[in-house]
Structure formats: structure tokens, C-alpha cells
Design a protein around this motif. Structure first.
Motif, PDB file in Angstrom:
ATOM      1  N   ASP A   1      53.290  58.042  32.780  1.00 57.95           N
ATOM      2  CA  ASP A   1      53.762  58.249  31.408  1.00 57.95           C
ATOM      3  C   ASP A   1      55.172  58.828  31.404  1.00 57.95           C
ATOM      4  O   ASP A   1      56.051  58.377  30.653  1.00 57.95           O
ATOM      5  N   LEU A   2      55.384  59.839  32.223  1.00 60.09           N
ATOM      6  CA  LEU A   2      56.688  60.509  32.254  1.00 60.09           C
ATOM      7  C   LEU A   2      57.785  59.586  32.751  1.00 60.09           C
ATOM      8  O   LEU A   2      58.913  59.608  32.245  1.00 60.09           O
ATOM      9  N   VAL A   3      57.466  58.760  33.744  1.00 60.71           N
ATOM     10  CA  VAL A   3      58.464  57.837  34.293  1.00 60.71           C
ATOM     11  C   VAL A   3      58.900  56.835  33.232  1.00 60.71           C
ATOM     12  O   VAL A   3      60.105  56.609  33.021  1.00 60.71           O
ATOM     13  N   VAL A   4      57.937  56.222  32.552  1.00 58.82           N
ATOM     14  CA  VAL A   4      58.276  55.220  31.536  1.00 58.82           C
ATOM     15  C   VAL A   4      59.039  55.868  30.381  1.00 58.82           C
ATOM     16  O   VAL A   4      60.031  55.314  29.874  1.00 58.82           O
ATOM     17  N   LEU A   5      58.595  57.043  29.972  1.00 61.48           N
ATOM     18  CA  LEU A   5      59.303  57.758  28.914  1.00 61.48           C
ATOM     19  C   LEU A   5      60.749  58.020  29.316  1.00 61.48           C
ATOM     20  O   LEU A   5      61.684  57.822  28.519  1.00 61.48           O
ATOM     21  N   GLY A   6      60.947  58.461  30.546  1.00 60.23           N
ATOM     22  CA  GLY A   6      62.305  58.746  31.014  1.00 60.23           C
ATOM     23  C   GLY A   6      63.198  57.523  31.003  1.00 60.23           C
ATOM     24  O   GLY A   6      64.385  57.600  30.652  1.00 60.23           O
ATOM     25  N   VAL A   7      62.656  56.363  31.373  1.00 64.58           N
ATOM     26  CA  VAL A   7      63.448  55.137  31.361  1.00 64.58           C
ATOM     27  C   VAL A   7      63.812  54.748  29.928  1.00 64.58           C
ATOM     28  O   VAL A   7      64.958  54.368  29.644  1.00 64.58           O
ATOM     29  N   LEU A   8      62.862  54.862  29.007  1.00 64.50           N
ATOM     30  CA  LEU A   8      63.160  54.536  27.611  1.00 64.50           C
ATOM     31  C   LEU A   8      64.230  55.468  27.034  1.00 64.50           C
ATOM     32  O   LEU A   8      65.133  55.030  26.309  1.00 64.50           O
ATOM     33  N   LEU A   9      64.147  56.751  27.369  1.00 60.38           N
ATOM     34  CA  LEU A   9      65.159  57.700  26.893  1.00 60.38           C
ATOM     35  C   LEU A   9      66.533  57.351  27.437  1.00 60.38           C
ATOM     36  O   LEU A   9      67.542  57.390  26.707  1.00 60.38           O
ATOM     37  N   ALA A  10      66.589  57.000  28.713  1.00 54.13           N
ATOM     38  CA  ALA A  10      67.863  56.631  29.315  1.00 54.13           C
ATOM     39  C   ALA A  10      68.429  55.356  28.691  1.00 54.13           C
ATOM     40  O   ALA A  10      69.648  55.231  28.517  1.00 54.13           O
ATOM     41  N   LEU A  11      67.558  54.421  28.353  1.00 53.21           N
ATOM     42  CA  LEU A  11      68.021  53.191  27.694  1.00 53.21           C
ATOM     43  C   LEU A  11      68.593  53.502  26.310  1.00 53.21           C
ATOM     44  O   LEU A  11      69.608  52.905  25.906  1.00 53.21           O
ATOM     45  N   LEU A  12      67.967  54.426  25.590  1.00 53.90           N
ATOM     46  CA  LEU A  12      68.501  54.817  24.286  1.00 53.90           C
ATOM     47  C   LEU A  12      69.887  55.429  24.442  1.00 53.90           C
ATOM     48  O   LEU A  12      70.795  55.175  23.631  1.00 53.90           O
ATOM     49  N   GLU A  13      70.052  56.242  25.470  1.00 55.51           N
ATOM     50  CA  GLU A  13      71.378  56.821  25.732  1.00 55.51           C
ATOM     51  C   GLU A  13      72.372  55.742  26.135  1.00 55.51           C
ATOM     52  O   GLU A  13      73.556  55.795  25.781  1.00 55.51           O
ATOM     53  N   ALA A  14      71.892  54.735  26.868  1.00 52.44           N
ATOM     54  CA  ALA A  14      72.779  53.682  27.368  1.00 52.44           C
ATOM     55  C   ALA A  14      73.364  52.841  26.244  1.00 52.44           C
ATOM     56  O   ALA A  14      74.449  52.249  26.414  1.00 52.44           O
ATOM     57  N   ILE A  15      72.676  52.751  25.090  1.00 53.35           N
ATOM     58  CA  ILE A  15      73.241  51.979  23.982  1.00 53.35           C
ATOM     59  C   ILE A  15      74.065  52.857  23.035  1.00 53.35           C
ATOM     60  O   ILE A  15      74.471  52.410  21.967  1.00 53.35           O
ATOM     61  N   GLY A  16      74.287  54.108  23.448  1.00 54.88           N
ATOM     62  CA  GLY A  16      75.211  54.965  22.717  1.00 54.88           C
ATOM     63  C   GLY A  16      74.585  55.967  21.779  1.00 54.88           C
ATOM     64  O   GLY A  16      75.308  56.674  21.061  1.00 54.88           O
ATOM     65  N   LEU A  17      73.253  56.091  21.774  1.00 55.09           N
ATOM     66  CA  LEU A  17      72.629  57.090  20.904  1.00 55.09           C
ATOM     67  C   LEU A  17      72.856  58.489  21.466  1.00 55.09           C
ATOM     68  O   LEU A  17      72.853  58.687  22.683  1.00 55.09           O
ATOM     69  N   GLN A  18      73.026  59.448  20.590  1.00 56.79           N
ATOM     70  CA  GLN A  18      73.266  60.836  20.996  1.00 56.79           C
ATOM     71  C   GLN A  18      72.105  61.718  20.557  1.00 56.79           C
ATOM     72  O   GLN A  18      71.302  61.354  19.703  1.00 56.79           O
ATOM     73  N   ASP A  19      72.036  62.893  21.174  1.00 56.23           N
ATOM     74  CA  ASP A  19      70.975  63.866  20.868  1.00 56.23           C
ATOM     75  C   ASP A  19      69.584  63.249  21.015  1.00 56.23           C
ATOM     76  O   ASP A  19      68.692  63.458  20.184  1.00 56.23           O
ATOM     77  N   VAL A  20      69.398  62.482  22.082  1.00 57.13           N
ATOM     78  CA  VAL A  20      68.099  61.878  22.365  1.00 57.13           C
ATOM     79  C   VAL A  20      67.179  62.956  22.928  1.00 57.13           C
ATOM     80  O   VAL A  20      67.563  63.720  23.820  1.00 57.13           O
ATOM     81  N   TRP A  21      65.970  63.046  22.401  1.00 60.45           N
ATOM     82  CA  TRP A  21      65.012  64.065  22.856  1.00 60.45           C
ATOM     83  C   TRP A  21      63.614  63.487  22.835  1.00 60.45           C
ATOM     84  O   TRP A  21      63.341  62.445  22.233  1.00 60.45           O
ATOM     85  N   ALA A  22      62.702  64.181  23.535  1.00 59.55           N
ATOM     86  CA  ALA A  22      61.304  63.750  23.569  1.00 59.55           C
ATOM     87  C   ALA A  22      60.419  64.971  23.718  1.00 59.55           C
ATOM     88  O   ALA A  22      60.800  65.978  24.326  1.00 59.55           O
TER      89      ALA A  22
END
Length: 201
Positions: free
Chosen positions: A170-191
């Protein structure tokens, strides 16, 4: 599917409207027996590359895991990914797993990376992930629950009974999704999980 011999019509040697010769009985065709091979469990080779880069960026050792894909260019054995995750936990604890997704930022030339990071907004990332994961992971899927302005509830689930993803997965997949959100330029990404914020620390 049906094997080729079940797709073709089966003909009898006996001519139409004629009785079989004396002493011979027309053979009755029984129901064919089908043997189904168990599904080979696999994971995404691109995900494994992200994990390797993420581990290396944290200074973790990946040499103990054999990294050759065995099921084609897009897939690897599921246990290979599990070995990497287990190695990361042994070296740095569970808290490091959500950070492994940052390996996405070192994987920019990967076709899967380009397919995902060409998304225009967060929901587009999830849609693209849905379309890809059915081909690159045999067991697990992401489901979206409640959606509010700027946030969404995600569930990591199994498509097979008795094979629920583990908390480390769960943590691994969540981390990849968060990084992808950052990669498209979103800021203040949290979980957060069950009310406890886990990213960023």
C-alpha cells in the motif's frame, strides 16, 4: 477461451442416413476436459525500476535482489517486487516506502513515465493509472472513494480473494502516485492513512 480443437466442428465418419456397419457402434463424444493453467502473478517492470531508483536515492542497497525481468519487457515476477520492498524495509523501516516513489523523477525516459506524466490534472493521473495497471499488475487495483476539492480517498484492493495487498505494498503504490502528482507540477501534495499524515513527514 476454447482450445483450437473445440472451436472446429466435429464430424462423424458415418455417412448421413446410414446405419453403422454391424458390430461397430458409433462412438459417443464425451465432454472434453479442460485444464486451466494458474495465472502467473506479475508486477510492472517500470514499477520495479522506480523502486530501484528510489532506494538508490535514499542510499539503500539493491544488490541483493536479482533484477532481470522474466515475463517480457513490461512485466516481472511479483516476488521480485516483493523482495525489493522487503529489502527496503529491512534497511530503513516502513517509513521509507512512501519515499521510494520519488524514483519516478529519475525515470523520465521510461515510456510508462511519459504516459503517466503527460496527464493534465490529478484525476487524469488516476485514469491513466487505471488503464495501465490491468496490464502491469496481476492482482491489485486502485479504487477511488470520496472525492472533494483538492483531495480524494483511495483504496488499494485485490482482484483475487485472499490476496489483499500488504501494508508495505500500500505504501509503495501510494508513494508512486504522490510522486506522479508532483511530477505534473502539483504543489503541497500530502497523504494520510486513517487520519495520520505520512507524507510529507
Amino acid at each position: 477461451f476454447a482450445p483450437d480443437h473445440l472451436r472446429r466442428p466435429v464430424y462423424s465418419n458415418v455417412r448421413n442416413q446410414e446405419d453403422p456397419p454391424a458390430g461397430r457402434r458409433r462412438r459417443r463424444l464425451g465432454r472434453p476436459r479442460l485444464r486451466c493453467q494458474p495465472m502467473t502473478e506479475f508486477a510492472s517492470a517500470a514499477m520495479v525500476r522506480v523502486l530501484v531508483h528510489g532506494m538508490q536515492s535514499l542510499g539503500l542497497d539493491t544488490s541483493a535482489v536479482q533484477l532481470q525481468p522474466t515475463l517480457g519487457d513490461a512485466k516481472v515476477r511479483l516476488d521480485l517486487k516483493q523482495q525489493l520492498v522487503g529489502s527496503a524495509v529491512r534497511q530503513a523501516g516502513l517509513s521509507c516506502l512512501v519515499k521510494l516513489g520519488r524514483g519516478v523523477h529519475l525515470n523520465v525516459d521510461d515510456p510508462t513515465h511519459r504516459a503517466l506524466t503527460s496527464a493534465l490534472y490529478a484525476g487524469d493521473i488516476i485514469d491513466r493509472w487505471w488503464r495501465l495497471e490491468r496490464y502491469v499488475h496481476s492482482l491489485h487495483r486502485i479504487e477511488v472513494g470520496d472525492v472533494h476539492a483538492g483531495e480524494a480517498v483511495l483504496r488499494h484492493v485485490s482482484r483475487e480473494p485472499g490476496s489483499a495487498p500488504s501494508p508495505p505494498e500500500d505504501l509503495v503504490v501510494l508513494g508512486v502516485l504522490l510522486a506522479l502528482l508532483e511530477a505534473i507540477g502539483l504543489q503541497d501534495v500530502w497523504a494520510q492513512i486513517e487520519g495520520q499524515r505520512i507524507y510529507p513527514e
